[in-house]
Design a protein around this motif. Structure first.
Motif, PDB file in Angstrom:
ATOM      1  N   VAL A  11     -13.325 -13.882  -0.414  1.00  0.00           N
ATOM      2  CA  VAL A  11     -13.345 -12.738   0.373  1.00  0.00           C
ATOM      3  C   VAL A  11     -13.109 -11.446  -0.389  1.00  0.00           C
ATOM      4  O   VAL A  11     -13.543 -10.274  -0.315  1.00  0.00           O
ATOM      5  CB  VAL A  11     -12.380 -12.756   1.569  1.00  0.00           C
ATOM      6  CG1 VAL A  11     -12.113 -11.620   2.355  1.00  0.00           C
ATOM      7  CG2 VAL A  11     -12.703 -13.976   2.479  1.00  0.00           C
ATOM      8  N   GLU A  12     -11.883 -11.770  -1.283  1.00  0.00           N
ATOM      9  CA  GLU A  12     -11.485 -10.537  -2.001  1.00  0.00           C
ATOM     10  C   GLU A  12     -12.689 -10.073  -2.962  1.00  0.00           C
ATOM     11  O   GLU A  12     -12.904  -8.895  -2.988  1.00  0.00           O
ATOM     12  CB  GLU A  12     -10.129 -10.657  -2.938  1.00  0.00           C
ATOM     13  CG  GLU A  12      -9.889  -9.814  -3.722  1.00  0.00           C
ATOM     14  CD  GLU A  12      -8.445 -10.148  -4.441  1.00  0.00           C
ATOM     15  OE1 GLU A  12      -8.076  -9.383  -5.330  1.00  0.00           O
ATOM     16  OE2 GLU A  12      -7.844 -11.290  -4.352  1.00  0.00           O
ATOM     17  N   THR A  38       0.827  -1.106   0.181  1.00  0.00           N
ATOM     18  CA  THR A  38      -0.107  -0.107   0.072  1.00  0.00           C
ATOM     19  C   THR A  38       0.838   1.347  -0.028  1.00  0.00           C
ATOM     20  O   THR A  38       0.134   2.207   0.328  1.00  0.00           O
ATOM     21  CB  THR A  38      -0.970   0.141   1.205  1.00  0.00           C
ATOM     22  OG1 THR A  38      -0.003   0.015   2.527  1.00  0.00           O
ATOM     23  CG2 THR A  38      -1.849  -0.925   1.193  1.00  0.00           C
ATOM     24  N   GLU A  39       2.254   1.104  -0.094  1.00  0.00           N
ATOM     25  CA  GLU A  39       2.845   2.250   0.032  1.00  0.00           C
ATOM     26  C   GLU A  39       2.900   3.094  -1.396  1.00  0.00           C
ATOM     27  O   GLU A  39       2.346   2.505  -2.341  1.00  0.00           O
ATOM     28  CB  GLU A  39       4.332   1.969   0.448  1.00  0.00           C
ATOM     29  CG  GLU A  39       5.045   1.011  -0.680  1.00  0.00           C
ATOM     30  CD  GLU A  39       6.319   0.562  -0.210  1.00  0.00           C
ATOM     31  OE1 GLU A  39       7.261   0.198  -0.915  1.00  0.00           O
ATOM     32  OE2 GLU A  39       6.817   0.789   1.064  1.00  0.00           O
ATOM     33  N   GLY A  40       3.245   4.312  -1.291  1.00  0.00           N
ATOM     34  CA  GLY A  40       3.284   5.071  -2.522  1.00  0.00           C
ATOM     35  C   GLY A  40       2.132   6.299  -2.479  1.00  0.00           C
ATOM     36  O   GLY A  40       1.435   6.437  -1.703  1.00  0.00           O
ATOM     37  N   LEU A  83      -5.841  -5.269   0.699  1.00  0.00           N
ATOM     38  CA  LEU A  83      -6.568  -6.600   1.031  1.00  0.00           C
ATOM     39  C   LEU A  83      -6.088  -7.782   0.553  1.00  0.00           C
ATOM     40  O   LEU A  83      -6.034  -8.825   1.154  1.00  0.00           O
ATOM     41  CB  LEU A  83      -7.765  -6.144   0.298  1.00  0.00           C
ATOM     42  CG  LEU A  83      -8.948  -7.589   0.460  1.00  0.00           C
ATOM     43  CD1 LEU A  83      -9.241  -7.954   1.843  1.00  0.00           C
ATOM     44  CD2 LEU A  83      -9.982  -6.992  -0.411  1.00  0.00           C
ATOM     45  N   ARG A  84      -5.358  -7.532  -0.798  1.00  0.00           N
ATOM     46  CA  ARG A  84      -4.821  -8.888  -1.339  1.00  0.00           C
ATOM     47  C   ARG A  84      -3.839  -9.350  -0.579  1.00  0.00           C
ATOM     48  O   ARG A  84      -3.412 -10.400  -0.583  1.00  0.00           O
ATOM     49  CB  ARG A  84      -4.394  -8.488  -2.946  1.00  0.00           C
ATOM     50  CG  ARG A  84      -4.128  -9.577  -3.833  1.00  0.00           C
ATOM     51  CD  ARG A  84      -4.138  -9.121  -5.105  1.00  0.00           C
ATOM     52  NE  ARG A  84      -5.341  -8.626  -5.599  1.00  0.00           N
ATOM     53  CZ  ARG A  84      -5.543  -7.553  -5.993  1.00  0.00           C
ATOM     54  NH1 ARG A  84      -4.346  -6.483  -6.021  1.00  0.00           N
ATOM     55  NH2 ARG A  84      -6.660  -6.929  -6.392  1.00  0.00           N
ATOM     56  N   ALA A  85      -3.040  -8.168  -0.104  1.00  0.00           N
ATOM     57  CA  ALA A  85      -1.696  -8.667   0.565  1.00  0.00           C
ATOM     58  C   ALA A  85      -2.027  -9.357   1.819  1.00  0.00           C
ATOM     59  O   ALA A  85      -1.435 -10.333   2.538  1.00  0.00           O
ATOM     60  CB  ALA A  85      -0.789  -7.606   0.844  1.00  0.00           C
ATOM     61  N   MET A 129     -12.218  -7.720   8.063  1.00  0.00           N
ATOM     62  CA  MET A 129     -10.929  -8.189   7.541  1.00  0.00           C
ATOM     63  C   MET A 129     -10.493  -9.381   8.557  1.00  0.00           C
ATOM     64  O   MET A 129     -10.092 -10.475   8.137  1.00  0.00           O
ATOM     65  CB  MET A 129      -9.915  -7.280   7.159  1.00  0.00           C
ATOM     66  CG  MET A 129     -10.151  -6.395   6.088  1.00  0.00           C
ATOM     67  SD  MET A 129      -8.663  -5.031   5.812  1.00  0.00           S
ATOM     68  CE  MET A 129      -7.488  -6.186   5.480  1.00  0.00           C
ATOM     69  N   SER A 130     -10.631  -9.134   9.792  1.00  0.00           N
ATOM     70  CA  SER A 130     -10.230 -10.092  10.790  1.00  0.00           C
ATOM     71  C   SER A 130     -11.114 -11.277  10.686  1.00  0.00           C
ATOM     72  O   SER A 130     -10.635 -12.380  10.717  1.00  0.00           O
ATOM     73  CB  SER A 130     -10.228  -9.533  12.220  1.00  0.00           C
ATOM     74  OG  SER A 130      -9.450  -8.517  12.516  1.00  0.00           O
TER      75      SER A 130
END
Length: 216
Positions: free
Chosen positions: A184-185, A78-80, A92-94, A164-165
């Motif tokens: 889930v994705e 999610t960086e950037g 979410l994918r990670a 998410m948990s």
């Protein structure tokens, strides 16, 4: 510079946590003994007690390492400065990739709640993945015309974190984790897309009701 003794102590501790993580992953908490950990790490039990008070303490160290590794992976995804919606999907994918790892499935999802206790388990989660979920949610919702206060942003973050948990637990416990992760994705992606559509269509921001609803 650290002394040779300190470097040796650090390497001993790392060897213990390495072996503990491996054994807890393969055999679970109840199936792993301190004798097996020290034998695998090739150290004495006295060396183990120099660093850890017992089995639960070294489990916590392994738990924190697995959680930290997952958190780092989500952070990298999610960086950037890109589109916050795409970053949310990448995060979410990670996360779903992390919960499929054998160590995460066994140590964090399966054994974590019972070994640490519910309250401590939630504290550990909030110190790791919650911070990233909160940052993602805020980046999405503050990049809109909605002027949400901090309390409402926190509410959104906690709802998504809870979802998410729960979803991560269902993936980790599934006999087919890869397929469960895809479901889930797709489901959470659908929710995100719906929220994005509401924002693009100029929907009014959510606000708490100030009065109780009467029943007739």
């Amino acid at each position: 510079m650290r002394s040779r003794r300190q470097r040796f102590s650090d390497s001993t501790k790392q060897a213990l946590v390495d072996e503990a993580e491996r054994l807890f992953t393969e055999h679970g908490y109840s199936g792993t003994s301190l004798d097996a950990i020290v034998a695998g790490a090739d150290v004495t039990k006295g060396a183990l007690y120099h660093h850890f008070s017992g089995k639960q303490a070294i489990f916590e160290a392994a738990f924190e390492r697995v959680e930290s590794r997952a958190t780092a992976g989500i952070a990298r995804a999610t960086e950037g400065d890109g589109d916050p919606w795409l970053k949310a999907q990448a995060g979410l994918r990670a996360f779903l990739e992390a919960v499929q790892e054998p160590g995460y499935r066994q140590i964090v999802i399966s054994d974590g709640p019972s070994v640490l206790g519910h309250e401590r388990y939630r504290e550990q989660e909030e110190r790791s993945t919650y911070g990233i979920v909160d940052a993602i949610v805020r980046s999405v919702l503050t990049d809109t015309d909605w002027d949400l206060d901090d309390a409402m942003l926190d509410t959104f973050a906690r709802i998504f974190f809870g979802a998410m948990s729960a979803a991560g637990g269902s993936v980790a416990a599934s006999d087919d984790a890869a397929t469960a992760a895809l479901r889930v994705e797709a489901a959470i992606g659908f929710i995100l897309a719906g929220l994005q559509r509401l924002l693009e269509d100029g929907a009014e921001p959510p606000a708490p009701s100030t009065g109780a609803t009467s029943r007739t």
